[in-house]
Design an enzyme around this catalytic site. Structure first.
Site, PDB file in Angstrom:
ATOM      1  N   ASN A 149       0.702  -1.211   0.106  1.00 46.72           N
ATOM      2  CA  ASN A 149      -0.096   0.091   0.040  1.00 46.72           C
ATOM      3  C   ASN A 149       1.220   1.122   0.265  1.00 46.72           C
ATOM      4  O   ASN A 149       2.166   1.271   0.469  1.00 46.72           O
ATOM      5  CB  ASN A 149      -0.990  -0.129   0.930  1.00 46.72           C
ATOM      6  CG  ASN A 149      -1.991  -1.042   0.995  1.00 46.72           C
ATOM      7  OD1 ASN A 149      -2.637  -0.977   0.177  1.00 46.72           O
ATOM      8  ND2 ASN A 149      -2.458  -1.680   2.116  1.00 46.72           N
ATOM      9  N   CYS A 170      -4.862  -7.420  -3.820  1.00 41.44           N
ATOM     10  CA  CYS A 170      -5.494  -7.006  -2.430  1.00 41.44           C
ATOM     11  C   CYS A 170      -6.296  -8.282  -2.144  1.00 41.44           C
ATOM     12  O   CYS A 170      -6.680  -8.745  -3.117  1.00 41.44           O
ATOM     13  CB  CYS A 170      -5.876  -5.631  -2.396  1.00 41.44           C
ATOM     14  SG  CYS A 170      -6.765  -5.248  -0.781  1.00 41.44           S
ATOM     15  N   HIS A 171      -6.792  -8.418  -0.851  1.00 44.58           N
ATOM     16  CA  HIS A 171      -7.680  -9.563  -0.390  1.00 44.58           C
ATOM     17  C   HIS A 171      -9.159  -8.902  -0.227  1.00 44.58           C
ATOM     18  O   HIS A 171      -9.858  -9.640   0.666  1.00 44.58           O
ATOM     19  CB  HIS A 171      -7.115 -10.482   0.410  1.00 44.58           C
ATOM     20  CG  HIS A 171      -6.471  -9.701   1.683  1.00 44.58           C
ATOM     21  ND1 HIS A 171      -5.008  -9.989   2.019  1.00 44.58           N
ATOM     22  CD2 HIS A 171      -6.755  -8.777   2.402  1.00 44.58           C
ATOM     23  CE1 HIS A 171      -4.795  -9.113   2.915  1.00 44.58           C
ATOM     24  NE2 HIS A 171      -5.901  -8.430   3.330  1.00 44.58           N
ATOM     25  N   HIS A 201      -9.956  -0.582  -2.075  1.00 44.14           N
ATOM     26  CA  HIS A 201     -10.383  -0.335  -1.159  1.00 44.14           C
ATOM     27  C   HIS A 201     -11.602   0.375  -1.285  1.00 44.14           C
ATOM     28  O   HIS A 201     -12.201   0.631  -0.278  1.00 44.14           O
ATOM     29  CB  HIS A 201      -9.151   0.592  -0.125  1.00 44.14           C
ATOM     30  CG  HIS A 201      -8.272  -0.301   0.438  1.00 44.14           C
ATOM     31  ND1 HIS A 201      -7.084   0.063   1.104  1.00 44.14           N
ATOM     32  CD2 HIS A 201      -8.207  -1.781   0.230  1.00 44.14           C
ATOM     33  CE1 HIS A 201      -6.320  -0.961   1.333  1.00 44.14           C
ATOM     34  NE2 HIS A 201      -6.797  -2.040   0.948  1.00 44.14           N
ATOM     35  N   TYR A 258     -12.098   6.956   3.920  1.00 40.89           N
ATOM     36  CA  TYR A 258     -12.059   7.333   2.687  1.00 40.89           C
ATOM     37  C   TYR A 258     -13.386   8.220   2.245  1.00 40.89           C
ATOM     38  O   TYR A 258     -13.439   8.782   1.152  1.00 40.89           O
ATOM     39  CB  TYR A 258     -12.164   6.176   1.507  1.00 40.89           C
ATOM     40  CG  TYR A 258     -11.054   5.110   2.070  1.00 40.89           C
ATOM     41  CD1 TYR A 258      -9.898   5.407   2.280  1.00 40.89           C
ATOM     42  CD2 TYR A 258     -11.471   3.554   1.970  1.00 40.89           C
ATOM     43  CE1 TYR A 258      -8.865   4.474   2.786  1.00 40.89           C
ATOM     44  CE2 TYR A 258     -10.542   2.670   1.996  1.00 40.89           C
ATOM     45  CZ  TYR A 258      -9.413   3.244   2.264  1.00 40.89           C
ATOM     46  OH  TYR A 258      -8.406   2.260   2.686  1.00 40.89           O
TER      47      TYR A 258
END
Length: 488
Positions: A149, A170-171, A201, A258
């Site tokens: 990241n 990414c998971h 994300h 975010y």
């Protein structure tokens, strides 16, 4: 098959071990070479001992090397995996501590927001160094798999400026899908079919089917609100689901930072988060977790080494993308996953240059994205806010333009909801000065930033945040682990 995989940042011991064992679950891959590299010789020694024990215990021909010389590790590598944390926990602590002085309360701070943007400034020069080495000494056509990241910024820089074939991994999608399957009562996540798309994300489950039956917003909201655990841990995500009509992949804590609405006032923060685990919104939660994990591993290393003697169990192969991508590319066994790549028209209502996360299929011809996806307008709008911040942040990191960096931070959704322009300008000066050791592109700007700080007039405060927990000692961690074991 015989080829070489280089892992940069291999001193991330737990994650490197997971990638290693996942890859060795592919029968054709047992004769390959893993070249580990890290700036920490101490950590390299620990992970190499663990991987050597795995190889020895499973009687494999796999070769494992370790070196602090990155170019040596990359030489001839067909695949390069990065899981680095530039600046370590020392710089990360400043990503959380300094914004708190200006009222910005982050849970993770590694994607956007003030901490994530500065994290990107530290990472991007290093990512470009990796790319230079890959172009010069890795195998022709080598593929760069970035796990580090801030995912979108790192991948953006590697593709646009590093000129290397790069995919970000990414998971979050897998974790979100498992939650949805659970609340809907599925016996296995495999019963759930979905289309999930957006940016890293901020990826959205825009289509859901359970055993072929379409799942709508109302059914999903009711299922989450009825769940005895998620109804408490995912309050913010459920609220976004109600308003947007689709579920976000990202954890309650990540998603909260975010958006401009949920962490702007201390009393609002405590209303929307859950303190049962860091990932649900705790102030500086991931910093605390990372610190505890490092301390725990250092202390319990002999137990980790002993556990490495167990046979590799293919049934426990994780859902991390790396091993499945390599298997598809090398064996032509098709793999479907969600990948971070340049948009190039895959998502119709996001910019062409953005790094998107969306479904794709992998075979011997490469990663093939499913094109023509259109996000719901609200999802596209929140993604756009982040993309604009990411683009400015990448360009600032490349150019060393501190004014552009300040504008990127100013346009961040949460920062803009909390801070004035004067506060942002002073905060960025403070962060650049504090993290100067990892920001070579801003070396020319540090003296002037220090001068401005000496005359600073914007008031700050020493604040731990709205929902902070102290780092637990090894003794406390042992006691909690023993209690959980007894209760289980």
């Amino acid at each position: 098959m015989s080829f070489k995989i280089a892992i940069i940042g291999a001193g991330s011991v737990g994650f490197t071990k997971k990638l290693f064992t996942d890859i060795l679950c592919v029968p054709e891959f047992q004769d390959i070479e893993f070249a580990l590299t890290d700036i920490s010789e101490h950590n390299l020694g620990m992970i190499k001992a663990i991987l050597d024990r795995i190889v020895e215990s499973n009687r494999l021909p796999t070769k494992v090397t370790a070196t602090t010389n990155r170019r040596e590790a990359l030489e001839g590598a067909r695949y390069i995996i990065s899981c680095v944390r530039v600046g370590g926990l020392e710089a990360y602590a400043d990503d959380i501590r300094i914004p708190l002085k200006y009222g910005i309360d982050q849970c993770v701070g590694d994607t956007i927001c003030a901490g994530g943007i500065l994290y990107g400034q530290r990472n991007i020069p290093v990512i470009l160094d990796f790319c230079k080495d890959i172009r010069e000494v890795a195998a022709t056509g080598a593929k760069f798999l970035n796990y580090a990241n801030p995912m979108a910024m790192n991948t953006w820089a590697a593709i646009e400026y590093g000129k290397v074939d790069t995919v970000g991994l990414c998971h979050g999608v897998q974790h979100g899908a498992a939650q949805i399957a659970e609340v809907l009562g599925a016996k296995s996540p495999r019963e759930l079919d979905y289309v999930c798309s957006g940016i890293n994300h901020q990826t959205w489950f825009i289509e859901l089917k359970l055993n072929g039956r379409q799942i709508g917003k109302d059914e999903l909201v009711a299922a989450f609100e009825a769940h005895p655990v998620y109804s408490k841990q995912e309050k913010l995500r459920i609220d976004v689901l109600k308003r947007f009509g689709v579920y976000s992949t990202e954890s309650n804590g990540h998603l909260s930072e975010y958006l401009p609405w949920y962490r702007k006032r201390p009393d609002e923060i405590t209303r929307w988060i859950d303190m049962s685990d860091w990932i649900h919104g705790e102030t500086g939660g991931y910093l605390r977790y990372s610190t505890e994990t490092r301390n725990w591993f250092e202390t319990e290393y002999p137990q980790f080494l002993e556990a490495a003697s167990k046979p590799i169990d293919p049934s426990k192969r994780s859902n991390e993308h790396a091993s499945h991508i390599l298997e598809a590319l090398e064996t032509n066994r098709v793999y479907r996953g969600h990948f971070n790549v340049r948009n190039n028209g895959v998502i119709t209502n996001l910019p062409q240059d953005a790094i998107i996360e969306s479904p794709g299929f992998v075979d011997r011809f490469g990663i093939n994205m499913a094109a023509g996806i259109t996000l719901p307008e609200a999802c596209a709008a929140t993604c756009m806010a982040s993309i604009n911040v990411q683009r400015m942040s990448v360009h600032a990191a490349i150019s060393g333009d501190i004014d552009l960096l300040k504008l990127a931070v100013l346009h961040d959704p949460l920062v803009g909801a909390v801070s004035t322009p004067e506060e942002v300008w002073q905060m960025v000066d403070e962060m650049v000065v504090a993290e100067a050791a990892w920001l070579p592109q801003y070396a020319h700007a540090v003296p002037a930033a220090k001068e401005r700080l000496s005359k600073a007039h914007v008031k700050t405060r020493e604040w731990a945040g709205a929902a902070r927990r102290n780092v637990r000692s090894i003794e406390e961690l042992r006691a909690e682990k023993a209690a959980l074991k007894q209760a289980g």
